[in-house]
Write a protein that holds these residues in place. Structure first.
Motif, PDB file in Angstrom:
ATOM      1  N   HIS A   1       7.656   1.706   5.381  1.00 52.35           N
ATOM      2  CA  HIS A   1       8.813   2.438   4.848  1.00 52.35           C
ATOM      3  C   HIS A   1       8.422   3.901   4.738  1.00 52.35           C
ATOM      4  O   HIS A   1       7.509   4.240   3.965  1.00 52.35           O
ATOM      5  CB  HIS A   1       9.193   1.912   3.464  1.00 52.35           C
ATOM      6  CG  HIS A   1       9.492   0.450   3.412  1.00 52.35           C
ATOM      7  ND1 HIS A   1      10.767  -0.059   3.502  1.00 52.35           N
ATOM      8  CD2 HIS A   1       8.667  -0.617   3.265  1.00 52.35           C
ATOM      9  CE1 HIS A   1      10.727  -1.379   3.412  1.00 52.35           C
ATOM     10  NE2 HIS A   1       9.466  -1.739   3.265  1.00 52.35           N
ATOM     11  N   ARG A   2       9.095   4.743   5.482  1.00 52.48           N
ATOM     12  CA  ARG A   2       8.826   6.181   5.419  1.00 52.48           C
ATOM     13  C   ARG A   2      10.088   6.922   4.975  1.00 52.48           C
ATOM     14  O   ARG A   2      11.203   6.496   5.281  1.00 52.48           O
ATOM     15  CB  ARG A   2       8.359   6.713   6.774  1.00 52.48           C
ATOM     16  CG  ARG A   2       6.983   6.211   7.192  1.00 52.48           C
ATOM     17  CD  ARG A   2       6.524   6.846   8.492  1.00 52.48           C
ATOM     18  NE  ARG A   2       5.153   6.504   8.820  1.00 52.48           N
ATOM     19  CZ  ARG A   2       4.792   5.398   9.445  1.00 52.48           C
ATOM     20  NH1 ARG A   2       5.717   4.529   9.820  1.00 52.48           N
ATOM     21  NH2 ARG A   2       3.516   5.154   9.697  1.00 52.48           N
ATOM     22  N   ILE A   3       9.881   7.996   4.253  1.00 48.82           N
ATOM     23  CA  ILE A   3      11.005   8.792   3.782  1.00 48.82           C
ATOM     24  C   ILE A   3      11.808   9.298   4.986  1.00 48.82           C
ATOM     25  O   ILE A   3      11.252   9.797   5.959  1.00 48.82           O
ATOM     26  CB  ILE A   3      10.512   9.980   2.934  1.00 48.82           C
ATOM     27  CG1 ILE A   3       9.655   9.472   1.755  1.00 48.82           C
ATOM     28  CG2 ILE A   3      11.683  10.806   2.432  1.00 48.82           C
ATOM     29  CD1 ILE A   3      10.365   8.524   0.830  1.00 48.82           C
ATOM     30  N   ASP A   4      13.139   9.146   4.905  1.00 44.70           N
ATOM     31  CA  ASP A   4      14.061   9.626   5.941  1.00 44.70           C
ATOM     32  C   ASP A   4      13.832   8.949   7.296  1.00 44.70           C
ATOM     33  O   ASP A   4      14.053   9.560   8.354  1.00 44.70           O
ATOM     34  CB  ASP A   4      13.959  11.150   6.102  1.00 44.70           C
ATOM     35  CG  ASP A   4      14.340  11.891   4.827  1.00 44.70           C
ATOM     36  OD1 ASP A   4      15.223  11.382   4.117  1.00 44.70           O
ATOM     37  OD2 ASP A   4      13.747  12.946   4.547  1.00 44.70           O
ATOM     38  N   ALA A   5      13.383   7.683   7.284  1.00 42.43           N
ATOM     39  CA  ALA A   5      13.212   6.945   8.534  1.00 42.43           C
ATOM     40  C   ALA A   5      13.529   5.475   8.283  1.00 42.43           C
ATOM     41  O   ALA A   5      13.324   4.959   7.176  1.00 42.43           O
ATOM     42  CB  ALA A   5      11.791   7.090   9.074  1.00 42.43           C
ATOM     43  N   SER A   6      14.050   4.799   9.312  1.00 46.97           N
ATOM     44  CA  SER A   6      14.324   3.376   9.198  1.00 46.97           C
ATOM     45  C   SER A   6      13.012   2.605   9.125  1.00 46.97           C
ATOM     46  O   SER A   6      11.976   3.083   9.599  1.00 46.97           O
ATOM     47  CB  SER A   6      15.138   2.901  10.407  1.00 46.97           C
ATOM     48  OG  SER A   6      16.414   3.521  10.421  1.00 46.97           O
TER      49      SER A   6
ATOM     50  N   ASP B   1       4.498  -2.670   3.236  1.00 44.26           N
ATOM     51  CA  ASP B   1       4.486  -4.039   2.728  1.00 44.26           C
ATOM     52  C   ASP B   1       3.936  -4.955   3.813  1.00 44.26           C
ATOM     53  O   ASP B   1       4.394  -4.921   4.963  1.00 44.26           O
ATOM     54  CB  ASP B   1       5.904  -4.502   2.366  1.00 44.26           C
ATOM     55  CG  ASP B   1       6.461  -3.792   1.143  1.00 44.26           C
ATOM     56  OD1 ASP B   1       5.672  -3.457   0.248  1.00 44.26           O
ATOM     57  OD2 ASP B   1       7.688  -3.579   1.093  1.00 44.26           O
ATOM     58  N   ILE B   2       2.953  -5.770   3.457  1.00 41.40           N
ATOM     59  CA  ILE B   2       2.401  -6.760   4.382  1.00 41.40           C
ATOM     60  C   ILE B   2       2.633  -8.144   3.781  1.00 41.40           C
ATOM     61  O   ILE B   2       2.140  -8.446   2.689  1.00 41.40           O
ATOM     62  CB  ILE B   2       0.901  -6.532   4.644  1.00 41.40           C
ATOM     63  CG1 ILE B   2       0.665  -5.148   5.243  1.00 41.40           C
ATOM     64  CG2 ILE B   2       0.358  -7.614   5.581  1.00 41.40           C
ATOM     65  CD1 ILE B   2      -0.803  -4.809   5.432  1.00 41.40           C
ATOM     66  N   PHE B   3       3.409  -8.974   4.481  1.00 46.50           N
ATOM     67  CA  PHE B   3       3.692 -10.333   4.046  1.00 46.50           C
ATOM     68  C   PHE B   3       2.894 -11.316   4.899  1.00 46.50           C
ATOM     69  O   PHE B   3       2.858 -11.203   6.126  1.00 46.50           O
ATOM     70  CB  PHE B   3       5.175 -10.665   4.205  1.00 46.50           C
ATOM     71  CG  PHE B   3       6.104  -9.892   3.312  1.00 46.50           C
ATOM     72  CD1 PHE B   3       6.498 -10.402   2.088  1.00 46.50           C
ATOM     73  CD2 PHE B   3       6.591  -8.653   3.699  1.00 46.50           C
ATOM     74  CE1 PHE B   3       7.363  -9.698   1.265  1.00 46.50           C
ATOM     75  CE2 PHE B   3       7.459  -7.937   2.896  1.00 46.50           C
ATOM     76  CZ  PHE B   3       7.848  -8.460   1.677  1.00 46.50           C
ATOM     77  N   GLN B   4       2.294 -12.298   4.249  1.00 42.48           N
ATOM     78  CA  GLN B   4       1.665 -13.422   4.937  1.00 42.48           C
ATOM     79  C   GLN B   4       2.383 -14.687   4.501  1.00 42.48           C
ATOM     80  O   GLN B   4       2.411 -15.017   3.317  1.00 42.48           O
ATOM     81  CB  GLN B   4       0.180 -13.524   4.592  1.00 42.48           C
ATOM     82  CG  GLN B   4      -0.502 -14.729   5.244  1.00 42.48           C
ATOM     83  CD  GLN B   4      -1.892 -14.995   4.681  1.00 42.48           C
ATOM     84  OE1 GLN B   4      -2.297 -14.363   3.704  1.00 42.48           O
ATOM     85  NE2 GLN B   4      -2.626 -15.905   5.284  1.00 42.48           N
TER      86      GLN B   4
ATOM     87  N   GLN C   1       0.855  -1.179   0.000  1.00 41.08           N
ATOM     88  CA  GLN C   1       0.000   0.000   0.000  1.00 41.08           C
ATOM     89  C   GLN C   1       0.901   1.241   0.000  1.00 41.08           C
ATOM     90  O   GLN C   1       1.917   1.263   0.682  1.00 41.08           O
ATOM     91  CB  GLN C   1      -0.884   0.037   1.247  1.00 41.08           C
ATOM     92  CG  GLN C   1      -1.725  -1.205   1.461  1.00 41.08           C
ATOM     93  CD  GLN C   1      -2.361  -1.248   2.835  1.00 41.08           C
ATOM     94  OE1 GLN C   1      -1.859  -0.627   3.782  1.00 41.08           O
ATOM     95  NE2 GLN C   1      -3.464  -1.957   2.958  1.00 41.08           N
ATOM     96  N   THR C   2       0.518   2.245  -0.752  1.00 33.22           N
ATOM     97  CA  THR C   2       1.270   3.503  -0.733  1.00 33.22           C
ATOM     98  C   THR C   2       0.535   4.522   0.123  1.00 33.22           C
ATOM     99  O   THR C   2      -0.697   4.506   0.228  1.00 33.22           O
ATOM    100  CB  THR C   2       1.436   4.062  -2.158  1.00 33.22           C
ATOM    101  OG1 THR C   2       0.154   4.254  -2.753  1.00 33.22           O
ATOM    102  CG2 THR C   2       2.254   3.105  -3.017  1.00 33.22           C
TER     103      THR C   2
END
Length: 233
Positions: A99-104, A80-83, A72-73
């Motif tokens: 995943h966020r810009i400028d963040a781990s 990302d969701i993994f099953q 999802q964006t």
């Protein structure tokens, strides 16, 4: 560490970029710039895809797990969701990576037959704890989040190996900020100069012993985007 062989058949966006800079004299500055550009690329196709995780155990036996991945964006990143389904009767492993810009990456892991609706059902993992196996394989949670690209020490190196999987590459070395005996301490990755994908990588422990190798296969270009069908460890 129990060694397993894992092969994940999955389709991921490797990314497109026409801004791949030429090699710079300063390997640290060049490495930081390359890692930053890679972090900005969405490594997944919005929507749902299906995959198969093939595992060969140390005793030679083989098992397979079904993997469903949904991406999802959102405004400043993607999720990302993994099953990972072990069997029709067992609970699935659910991995949630933001995943966020400028963040781990933000990792959350749960075991349940259905995707938990209560956030408290998930266990939050930091970068250190994310070095844990997923689906009985050698794929770690941190691998699927490309966590090494967020480590502070990034630098490029001149390598005798300038091509991997038939494409020209740059070599990026990422070093972990802590010298923990668990997990990786260093990752060397060959980055395609054509599509900025990680086509080959080697992971080392604090004693400089190679403990894992990543290799992608079957890269193809579809509608202007590069995709891979197979990731091997």
């Amino acid at each position: 560490m129990k060694r397993l062989f894992a092969l994940l058949l999955i389709t991921l966006v490797l990314g497109n970029s026409s801004n791949m800079s030429q090699a710079q004299a300063d390997p640290i500055r060049d490495g930081q710039a390359l890692a930053e550009e890679l972090r900005s690329l969405q490594m997944g196709i919005p929507g749902s895809i299906k995959a198969t995780m093939k595992i060969r155990k140390r005793d030679g036996s083989r098992i397979e797990h079904r993997v469903n991945k949904h991406t999802q964006t959102f405004e400043n990143g993607w999720r990302d969701i993994f099953q990972v389904d072990k069997s029709s009767s067992d609970a699935s492993e659910w991995l949630w990576i933001d995943h966020r810009i400028d963040a781990s990456p933000d990792y959350k892991l749960a075991i349940s037959k259905e995707l938990p609706t209560d956030i408290d059902a998930f266990t939050t993992l930091d970068s250190e704890r994310a070095m844990t196996p997923l689906g009985e394989s050698d794929f770690w949670v941190a691998d699927l989040g490309l966590d090494f690209l967020h480590w502070p020490d990034q630098r490029t190196f001149t390598s005798k190996i300038t091509r991997r999987k038939g494409v020209g590459c740059k070599l990026l070395e990422s070093s972990r900020p802590t010298r923990s005996p668990e997990g990786y301490y260093k990752v060397r990755s060959w980055i395609s100069t054509e599509h900025l994908g990680v086509v080959y990588a080697e992971a080392f422990d604090i004693h400089e012993r190679k403990i894992k190798t990543f290799e992608v296969n079957g890269i193809e270009k579809i509608n202007g985007h590069h995709h891979l069908k197979e990731l091997r460890i």
